[in-house]
Design a protein around this motif. Structure first.
Motif, short mmCIF file in Angstrom:
data_model
loop_
_atom_site.label_atom_id
_atom_site.label_comp_id
_atom_site.label_asym_id
_atom_site.label_seq_id
_atom_site.Cartn_x
_atom_site.Cartn_y
_atom_site.Cartn_z
N GLY A 115 0.81 -1.22 0.00
CA GLY A 115 0.00 0.00 0.00
C GLY A 115 0.84 1.26 0.00
O GLY A 115 0.53 2.23 -0.70
N TRP A 116 1.93 1.25 0.77
CA TRP A 116 2.82 2.41 0.81
C TRP A 116 3.45 2.68 -0.55
O TRP A 116 3.52 3.82 -0.99
CB TRP A 116 3.90 2.20 1.87
N PHE A 138 2.26 1.84 -3.52
CA PHE A 138 1.23 2.33 -4.44
C PHE A 138 0.87 3.78 -4.14
O PHE A 138 0.74 4.61 -5.05
CB PHE A 138 -0.01 1.44 -4.32
N TRP A 139 0.74 4.10 -2.85
CA TRP A 139 0.39 5.46 -2.46
C TRP A 139 1.47 6.46 -2.86
O TRP A 139 1.17 7.57 -3.32
CB TRP A 139 0.17 5.50 -0.95
N THR A 140 2.76 6.05 -2.71
CA THR A 140 3.87 6.93 -3.08
C THR A 140 3.84 7.24 -4.57
O THR A 140 4.04 8.38 -4.99
CB THR A 140 5.20 6.28 -2.71
N GLN A 141 3.59 6.22 -5.40
CA GLN A 141 3.53 6.44 -6.84
C GLN A 141 2.40 7.39 -7.21
O GLN A 141 2.56 8.28 -8.06
CB GLN A 141 3.35 5.11 -7.57
N VAL A 142 1.24 7.19 -6.60
CA VAL A 142 0.10 8.06 -6.89
C VAL A 142 0.39 9.50 -6.48
O VAL A 142 0.07 10.46 -7.20
CB VAL A 142 -1.16 7.55 -6.18
N GLN A 143 1.01 9.68 -5.30
CA GLN A 143 1.32 11.02 -4.82
C GLN A 143 2.30 11.74 -5.74
O GLN A 143 2.16 12.94 -6.00
CB GLN A 143 1.89 10.96 -3.40
N GLN A 144 3.31 10.99 -6.24
CA GLN A 144 4.28 11.61 -7.13
C GLN A 144 3.64 12.04 -8.45
O GLN A 144 3.97 13.10 -9.00
CB GLN A 144 5.44 10.62 -7.40
N ASN A 164 0.53 12.88 -8.86
CA ASN A 164 -0.42 13.97 -8.65
C ASN A 164 0.22 15.27 -8.18
O ASN A 164 -0.43 16.33 -8.17
CB ASN A 164 -1.46 13.55 -7.61
#
Length: 284
Positions: free
Chosen positions: A131-132, A134-140, A142
């Motif tokens: 999850g971490w 995946f979340w990091t990729q999405v944040q980068q 966006n």
């Protein structure tokens, strides 16, 4: 152009509170509404209220319209607000929850957590790591879009605020111009009274000016409140008091003295300066 024969609505309370679920029938009395026609006849019995927009079954702030029409068909209206609230004492009884639908159900009980050992701990770690990532990729992905959107939003908000402030300033100027005209008409009325000594004509014109004054007060109530609108409201109210004193004068000379003691022009100049300062800050 303001109809000089327009009836005058007088409202003591523009904010009425109503209990939730109670389809109140005495809003007019609660608001303290009275009305007179241009001849100062009491036409309070002709006052109507349109509260179709008020939902008495759901809490909230709603708008209702108070109106009146005299025998000659002259019409006036003004809005008031109706605040529908829950009964503050409805749940003061600790057992009052039993009267709420569904309250007869038994409350849930806390159950003991079962421990499944190291397998659950390992699974939790895996989920957190995946999850971490995946979340990091999405944040980068966006981040860049968020920065661009933020700048655009700030520019749009600034433009919208300036437009809204400009519109408010125009409305303030319009009210101030109306107030100047009312003062001019008041001076002319007193002058005519001195020249003609016609008491009946003087009284009729003073009633018309009071009706115009009430219209200005309603316009100010509809504006967003700030230092300028507060000054305008105070001046309009003070002008109404001065009109009452002038109307009560027994002679034309007494009416003229009451007008001179009102000192209205200095107050109008102060308000004009405040409006000019607002326009200067906005770059208008």
């Amino acid at each position: 152009m303001q109809n000089q024969n327009t009836p005058q609505l007088r409202i003591s309370n523009f904010d009425v509170t109503s209990q939730l679920g109670y389809h109140q029938q005495n809003i007019l009395q609660t608001a303290g509404v009275t009305a007179i026609d241009y001849q100062s006849n009491d036409i309070t019995s002709s006052v109507m209220i349109d509260d179709r927009q008020v939902d008495y079954d759901h809490p909230g702030l709603y708008r209702a319209m108070v109106s009146v029409q005299d025998a000659e068909g002259n019409y006036a209206e003004t809005p008031i607000s109706v605040n529908v609230v829950r009964d503050p004492g409805a749940l003061s009884n600790p057992n009052a929850w039993q009267n709420i639908p569904g309250a007869n159900m038994q409350p849930p009980y806390r159950t003991k957590r079962r421990h499944y050992g190291w397998l659950w701990a390992l699974l939790a770690v895996v989920v957190i790591v995946v999850g971490w990532g995946f979340w990091t990729q999405v944040q980068q992905k966006n981040a860049a879009l968020s920065d661009a959107s933020s700048q655009s939003s700030k520019a749009s908000s600034l433009s919208s605020a300036n437009n809204q402030s400009s519109q408010t300033n125009d409305k303030l100027k319009n009210v101030n111009d109306g107030l100047k005209q009312e003062v001019s008409d008041l001076k002319q009325t007193v002058t005519d009274y001195k020249n003609t000594n016609d008491r009946q004509q003087f009284t009729q014109k003073m009633d018309q000016l009071q009706s115009q004054n009430q219209t200005l007060q309603n316009k100010i109530q509809a504006l967003q409140q700030n230092s300028v609108t507060q000054a305008l409201s105070k001046t309009v109210s003070g002008l109404s008091d001065s009109m009452d004193k002038i109307s009560q004068a027994q002679t034309a000379d007494q009416a003229n003295d009451a007008l001179n003691n009102a000192n209205i022009n200095n107050t109008l100049d102060d308000i004009k300066d405040q409006i000019s300062n607002i326009k200067s800050k906005l770059g208008l």
